[in-house]
Design a protein around this motif. Sequence first.
Motif, mmCIF file in Angstrom:
data_model
loop_
_atom_site.group_PDB
_atom_site.id
_atom_site.type_symbol
_atom_site.label_atom_id
_atom_site.label_comp_id
_atom_site.label_asym_id
_atom_site.label_seq_id
_atom_site.Cartn_x
_atom_site.Cartn_y
_atom_site.Cartn_z
ATOM 1 N N HIS A 71 0.826 -1.206 0.000
ATOM 2 C CA HIS A 71 0.000 0.000 0.000
ATOM 3 C C HIS A 71 0.860 1.255 0.000
ATOM 4 O O HIS A 71 2.057 1.221 0.302
ATOM 5 N N ASN A 171 -12.022 8.634 -7.859
ATOM 6 C CA ASN A 171 -10.665 8.410 -7.375
ATOM 7 C C ASN A 171 -9.924 9.731 -7.165
ATOM 8 O O ASN A 171 -9.176 9.894 -6.193
ATOM 9 N N TYR A 174 -11.238 11.185 -3.903
ATOM 10 C CA TYR A 174 -10.696 10.484 -2.737
ATOM 11 C C TYR A 174 -9.203 10.767 -2.564
ATOM 12 O O TYR A 174 -8.736 11.038 -1.445
ATOM 13 N N LYS A 187 -6.091 4.512 -2.955
ATOM 14 C CA LYS A 187 -6.872 3.354 -3.377
ATOM 15 C C LYS A 187 -6.123 2.545 -4.432
ATOM 16 O O LYS A 187 -5.529 3.104 -5.356
ATOM 17 N N GLU A 191 -9.436 -2.157 -5.362
ATOM 18 C CA GLU A 191 -10.345 -1.560 -4.381
ATOM 19 C C GLU A 191 -11.339 -0.629 -5.066
ATOM 20 O O GLU A 191 -12.537 -0.645 -4.774
ATOM 21 N N LEU A 192 -10.844 0.175 -5.984
ATOM 22 C CA LEU A 192 -11.704 1.115 -6.706
ATOM 23 C C LEU A 192 -12.708 0.368 -7.572
ATOM 24 O O LEU A 192 -13.906 0.706 -7.592
ATOM 25 N N GLU A 237 -18.642 4.220 2.760
ATOM 26 C CA GLU A 237 -17.673 5.311 2.678
ATOM 27 C C GLU A 237 -18.448 6.624 2.618
ATOM 28 O O GLU A 237 -19.417 6.740 1.871
ATOM 29 N N SER A 415 -9.528 1.629 4.496
ATOM 30 C CA SER A 415 -9.202 0.525 3.605
ATOM 31 C C SER A 415 -9.238 -0.791 4.366
ATOM 32 O O SER A 415 -8.762 -0.871 5.504
#
Length: 417
Positions: A71, A171, A174, A187, A191-192, A237, A415
């Motif tokens: 990550h 995205n 975020y 992200k 995940e997206l 979210e 996450s």
Amino acid sequence: MSEIRKLSEKELRDYIEIVTNSYPGIMKTSTEVKEETLKRFIERQTDDDTLDYYGLFRNNKLIGGMRLHYHKMNLFSKIIPVGGVGLVAVDLLHKKEKVAKELIECFMKIFLEKGVNLVLLYPFRPDFYKKMGFGYGPKMHQYRIRPESFPKGHGKSHLRFLSSEDKEKVNECYTGIAKRTNGLFLKTTAELDGMFSNLENRMIGFDDGKEIKGYLLFSFEKRSQTNFIFNDLVIKEFIYDSPEALLEMSTFLHSQADQVDRIVWNTQEENVHFLIDDPRNGSDNLLPSVYHESNISGVGLMYRIIDPKGIIEDLKAYNFNHITAKVKVNITDTMLTQNDGELILHSTEGRVQVLENGEYDVEISLDVSDFSSLLMGVVSFKELYLFGKAKLSNPNYLNTVNSLFFTTDKPRCISVF
């Protein structure tokens, strides 16, 4: 003698059997589900460069495994690489044989070799991982709010439903917020994609005509098997970039009272009761003497510094509250013995560098788990000192050391891995 290595496609099938037995509450045992899981694991192992599956072998037999995650996280306005581990599973016949301990040791070693200084995990047992040097992260709070308790604004003119066509805009929204929020991950593509591919998800967004300035990802949850109109709205979210975006999405939630009983909001925001009209969660519980239960809270995400000098180097541009002091830090680390020792933090007007030796003003001592939580901003030094978790050579420096590490920018993370 154990061998830990990346799993092949064939070995992933055996790993799924171990995972199924280790997590009976979330893993189904049907052949069809196992085959679907295997296909998904193979695809992610092959195509997703943000994760890998590893297994532990003894006598050429797979007896445990884990999933590693790569990550990127905001650490006080700097994006750094961090490591994550999930789906740690041990063969039922090999419990209490230190398999999980060896897996976690290997997990940390892999990221140390990559030059990563911080790793994270969601604990199966917090006490187990605390003993391994992982420190507690921020608590998660679950609020169950009546829709009409959300403030009602003047309209919802900027709101619209979002689809996969809006993926990049979502995205961008975020990412902009993540780069300003301590602890948030950027992200991953998977995940997206998952936000839009999950058929249970709905998403609305605040669109000002140029960009998305906030979004609400949610689903519905049945409250009754016999009453189809008795449902909760579960927030997954809730991202917003301005009071205007928050108010319009709040107005949307307010307007759901005819269809929704409660809004379930899992958040690390401690002060939700300042936003809503009625903070009570419907339990009708009273804490002595008259404190109405507003939410339940849980301990989850845990942080671990695996290279103290490296993490301070990551923070070389960060200002530690303009403090000037030389602080000797004695760290106890029983798993990574190279960290078990001392370092001197030389802070000049808040800019900190590590000295190998030399004079110092004050000395502190604490476990690497608590040092990890302290440096992330989860807990203050004064709290650790008063709890007896940190020692201080000169109490006259308590406020100085507390100010050195203090931050109002506590970490957040939404996450899941």
